[in-house]
Scaffold this active site. Structure first.
Site, PDB file in Angstrom:
ATOM      1  N   LYS A 199     -38.069  41.244 -52.959  1.00 13.36           N
ATOM      2  CA  LYS A 199     -36.835  41.147 -53.727  1.00 13.36           C
ATOM      3  C   LYS A 199     -36.092  42.456 -53.555  1.00 13.36           C
ATOM      4  CE  LYS A 199     -34.961  37.990 -56.404  1.00 13.36           C
ATOM      5  NZ  LYS A 199     -35.164  36.530 -56.314  1.00 13.36           N
TER       6      LYS A 199
HETATM    7  P1  NAD Z   1     -25.322  33.589 -59.937  1.00 11.61           P
HETATM    8  O1  NAD Z   1     -24.936  35.017 -59.927  1.00 11.61           O
HETATM    9  O2  NAD Z   1     -24.682  32.659 -58.979  1.00 11.61           O
HETATM   10  O3  NAD Z   1     -25.108  32.991 -61.411  1.00 11.61           O
HETATM   11  C1  NAD Z   1     -25.655  33.561 -62.564  1.00 11.61           C
HETATM   12  C2  NAD Z   1     -25.022  32.874 -63.766  1.00 11.61           C
HETATM   13  O4  NAD Z   1     -25.665  33.320 -64.955  1.00 11.61           O
HETATM   14  C3  NAD Z   1     -23.530  33.206 -63.937  1.00 11.61           C
HETATM   15  O5  NAD Z   1     -22.867  32.054 -64.408  1.00 11.61           O
HETATM   16  C4  NAD Z   1     -23.543  34.285 -65.013  1.00 11.61           C
HETATM   17  O6  NAD Z   1     -22.321  34.368 -65.723  1.00 11.61           O
HETATM   18  C5  NAD Z   1     -24.658  33.764 -65.886  1.00 11.61           C
HETATM   19  N1  NAD Z   1     -25.246  34.759 -66.767  1.00 11.61           N
HETATM   20  C6  NAD Z   1     -25.528  36.059 -66.508  1.00 11.61           C
HETATM   21  N2  NAD Z   1     -26.051  36.636 -67.599  1.00 11.61           N
HETATM   22  C7  NAD Z   1     -26.124  35.680 -68.549  1.00 11.61           C
HETATM   23  C8  NAD Z   1     -26.563  35.633 -69.891  1.00 11.61           C
HETATM   24  N3  NAD Z   1     -27.055  36.740 -70.468  1.00 11.61           N
HETATM   25  N4  NAD Z   1     -26.502  34.470 -70.548  1.00 11.61           N
HETATM   26  C9  NAD Z   1     -26.003  33.373 -69.961  1.00 11.61           C
HETATM   27  N5  NAD Z   1     -25.553  33.327 -68.700  1.00 11.61           N
HETATM   28  C10 NAD Z   1     -25.617  34.478 -68.014  1.00 11.61           C
HETATM   29  O7  NAD Z   1     -26.915  33.567 -59.795  1.00 11.61           O
HETATM   30  P2  NAD Z   1     -27.830  32.366 -59.276  1.00 11.61           P
HETATM   31  O8  NAD Z   1     -28.042  32.562 -57.826  1.00 11.61           O
HETATM   32  O9  NAD Z   1     -27.321  31.083 -59.789  1.00 11.61           O
HETATM   33  O10 NAD Z   1     -29.220  32.726 -60.000  1.00 11.61           O
HETATM   34  C11 NAD Z   1     -29.543  32.277 -61.328  1.00 11.61           C
HETATM   35  C12 NAD Z   1     -31.050  32.323 -61.522  1.00 11.61           C
HETATM   36  O11 NAD Z   1     -31.695  31.530 -60.518  1.00 11.61           O
HETATM   37  C13 NAD Z   1     -31.675  33.716 -61.372  1.00 11.61           C
HETATM   38  O12 NAD Z   1     -32.796  33.808 -62.240  1.00 11.61           O
HETATM   39  C14 NAD Z   1     -32.151  33.732 -59.931  1.00 11.61           C
HETATM   40  O13 NAD Z   1     -33.172  34.672 -59.715  1.00 11.61           O
HETATM   41  C15 NAD Z   1     -32.655  32.302 -59.824  1.00 11.61           C
HETATM   42  N6  NAD Z   1     -32.788  31.797 -58.449  1.00 11.61           N
HETATM   43  C16 NAD Z   1     -31.711  31.778 -57.601  1.00 11.61           C
HETATM   44  C17 NAD Z   1     -31.869  31.241 -56.327  1.00 11.61           C
HETATM   45  C18 NAD Z   1     -30.715  31.111 -55.372  1.00 11.61           C
HETATM   46  O14 NAD Z   1     -30.888  30.452 -54.346  1.00 11.61           O
HETATM   47  N7  NAD Z   1     -29.543  31.676 -55.645  1.00 11.61           N
HETATM   48  C19 NAD Z   1     -33.115  30.765 -55.913  1.00 11.61           C
HETATM   49  C20 NAD Z   1     -34.182  30.794 -56.807  1.00 11.61           C
HETATM   50  C21 NAD Z   1     -33.991  31.305 -58.075  1.00 11.61           C
END
Ligand code: NAD
Length: 418
Positions: free
Chosen positions: A107
């Site tokens: 990461k």
């Molecule tokens: P992103 O940046 O696209 O979206 C994050 C979202 O969470 C945004 O809408 C943001 O406003 C919101 N957010 C941030 N802080 C917040 C809070 N305190 N309360 C409520 N909402 C909040 O990120 P993403 O890629 O969608 O990732 C989201 C989660 O999924 C993370 O835990 C990430 O590690 C996990 N994840 C992502 C992927 C991927 O392919 N992008 C894969 C596996 C896991």
């Protein structure tokens, strides 16, 4: 290893220790399995739009190298810290092993607030960070991907910076790239569609019909928004969503097309008028069939775990539930947990497909990508539910056991070096 001290790393360690006890892993093998193989912290000086120079801090952590190169996302967020990145790298290891991918976990991240940075500043951070870690990554060493606060454009800059250094295009150094640069069909949607698929499997197990169900999604970025549309596609009513600015609730169901239109204009849910405002805390407690935390770690804690009111808890985010909350959920068998390392694995599975396609310079269509993705998720889901049932374990313990056991076996077979 005090350098990793952080509430999220402590949480990942507590999960590991519990499973290591259950599997009877020799105490002499535990530190090597738990602590990252290596970590790099770099200063990232960037000239800002106003002419000043800001020095950001960047991290890349590689958890283990026993099964192949390492793989994991890049996070841009104000709270990014070494210990958090190390925890996320550890979870990537168990996730890749659970789904049978030939990777260790990694990461990375830069401590910054992407919402307050211009596109030029984001490009500056990404290119300089990539330059600083250039000998630490590579298509056979460590392959970054998007995570919170990063996207396809970030990956395009990383790939370009690495390729300029190498002297030729190296698309396989990152995944989650735009399709036009060697990205995979379906990668952008893979995590959310995978969540949708696994929620569907949980509904089948509980004999729930998607069209009779309601869902609540915390976090409406890449993963949350695609999960919501994937659930809606099968008829489930999305009654609440949120982002960092707060939540929106409509008992009759939100119109996701209107939400998308609002987001395209404002880049935030703030100001959306077709629903009632609620806080992120209230959102987690709404009665619903499917609750999807899709934002950050440690959202379901000992304070709210007894009050959540769902049938399926689908952990799209990494680490949304603390071990203290797990102890409470273990006493609530009416909730079907799809643990993070299984629930959001669709992203890294299609990243693996992207990497394979890049190495072969031979690209697949979306139907092929999705068909292969669902087969892998189906196998991991079946293995996890079968083990949970056979040994009377929670779904989290079963999934972690499968992942940790596989890494442990690889380390035993290879010896002390990797
Ligand atoms: P992103 O940046 O696209 O979206 C994050 C979202 O969470 C945004 O809408 C943001 O406003 C919101 N957010 C941030 N802080 C917040 C809070 N305190 N309360 C409520 N909402 C909040 O990120 P993403 O890629 O969608 O990732 C989201 C989660 O999924 C993370 O835990 C990430 O590690 C996990 N994840 C992502 C992927 C991927 O392919 N992008 C894969 C596996 C896991």
């Amino acid at each position: 290893m005090d350098i990793y001290r952080h509430p999220t790393f402590d949480m990942a360690c507590a999960q590991f220790d519990r499973v290591a006890d259950l599997l009877g892993i020799d105490p002499l093998d535990r530190d090597r399995l738990k602590y990252p193989k290596r970590a790099l912290t770099v200063a990232v000086p960037v000239r800002m739009d106003d002419g000043t120079v800001n020095v950001f801090t960047g991290f890349r952590v590689q958890h283990h190298l026993s099964l192949g190169p390492t793989k994991g996302g890049m996070r841009y967020h104000p709270d990014v810290a070494l210990g958090e990145v190390a925890a996320l790298a550890m979870w990537m290891s168990w996730k890749c092993a659970l789904t049978g991918l030939p990777y260790g976990g990694a990461k990375g991240g830069v401590t910054c607030d992407p919402r307050r940075l211009s596109i030029n500043e984001l490009e500056g951070i990404t290119r300089r960070f990539t330059q600083e870690i250039i000998s630490f990554i590579g298509q056979q060493i460590d392959i970054p991907a998007p995570d919170v606060g990063t996207n396809e454009q970030t990956m395009a800059w990383m790939m370009d910076t690495y390729s300029i250094h190498t002297g030729h295009s190296v698309p396989g150094v990152v995944t989650g790239k735009p399709v036009s640069l060697g990205g995979s069909q379906g990668r952008r949607e893979a995590t959310g569609r995978g969540v949708g698929f696994l929620v569907g499997r949980a509904m089948e197990a509980l004999k729930l019909k998607p069209q009779d169900c309601t869902a609540v999604v915390q976090g409406f970025g890449n993963v949350g928004s695609v999960t919501a549309s994937s659930l809606a596609h099968f008829g489930t009513k999305i009654i609440a969503i949120s982002d960092v600015d707060g939540g929106f609730y409509n008992a009759n169901g939100l119109d996701l097309a209107l939400v998308d239109r609002h987001l395209a204009q404002h880049r935030s849910l703030a100001g959306f008028t077709e629903a009632d405002r609620i806080t992120n805390e209230e959102l987690l407690l709404l009665p619903c069939d499917v609750l999807v935390p899709a934002a950050l770690e440690r959202q379901i804690t000992e304070k709210n775990a007894a009050q959540i009111q769902c049938r399926i808890l689908a952990e799209a985010a990494n680490g949304p539930t603390t071990p203290e909350a797990d102890a409470i959920l273990d006493q609530r068998p009416e909730i079907f947990l799809i643990p993070d390392i299984l629930c959001n694995a669709g992203g890294v599975v299609v990243s693996y497909f992207e990497w394979v396609q890049d190495l072969q310079s031979f690209f697949w269509d979306e139907a092929e990508v999705m068909g292969k993705l669902y087969r892998i998720l189906e196998t991991a889901f079946k293995q996890t539910t079968t083990l949970a049932r056979a040994r009377g374990l929670s779904m989290r313990t079963a999934a972690l056991s499968l992942g940790i056991q596989r890494v442990h076996e690889a380390k035993k077979l290879r010896g002390l070096f990797p």
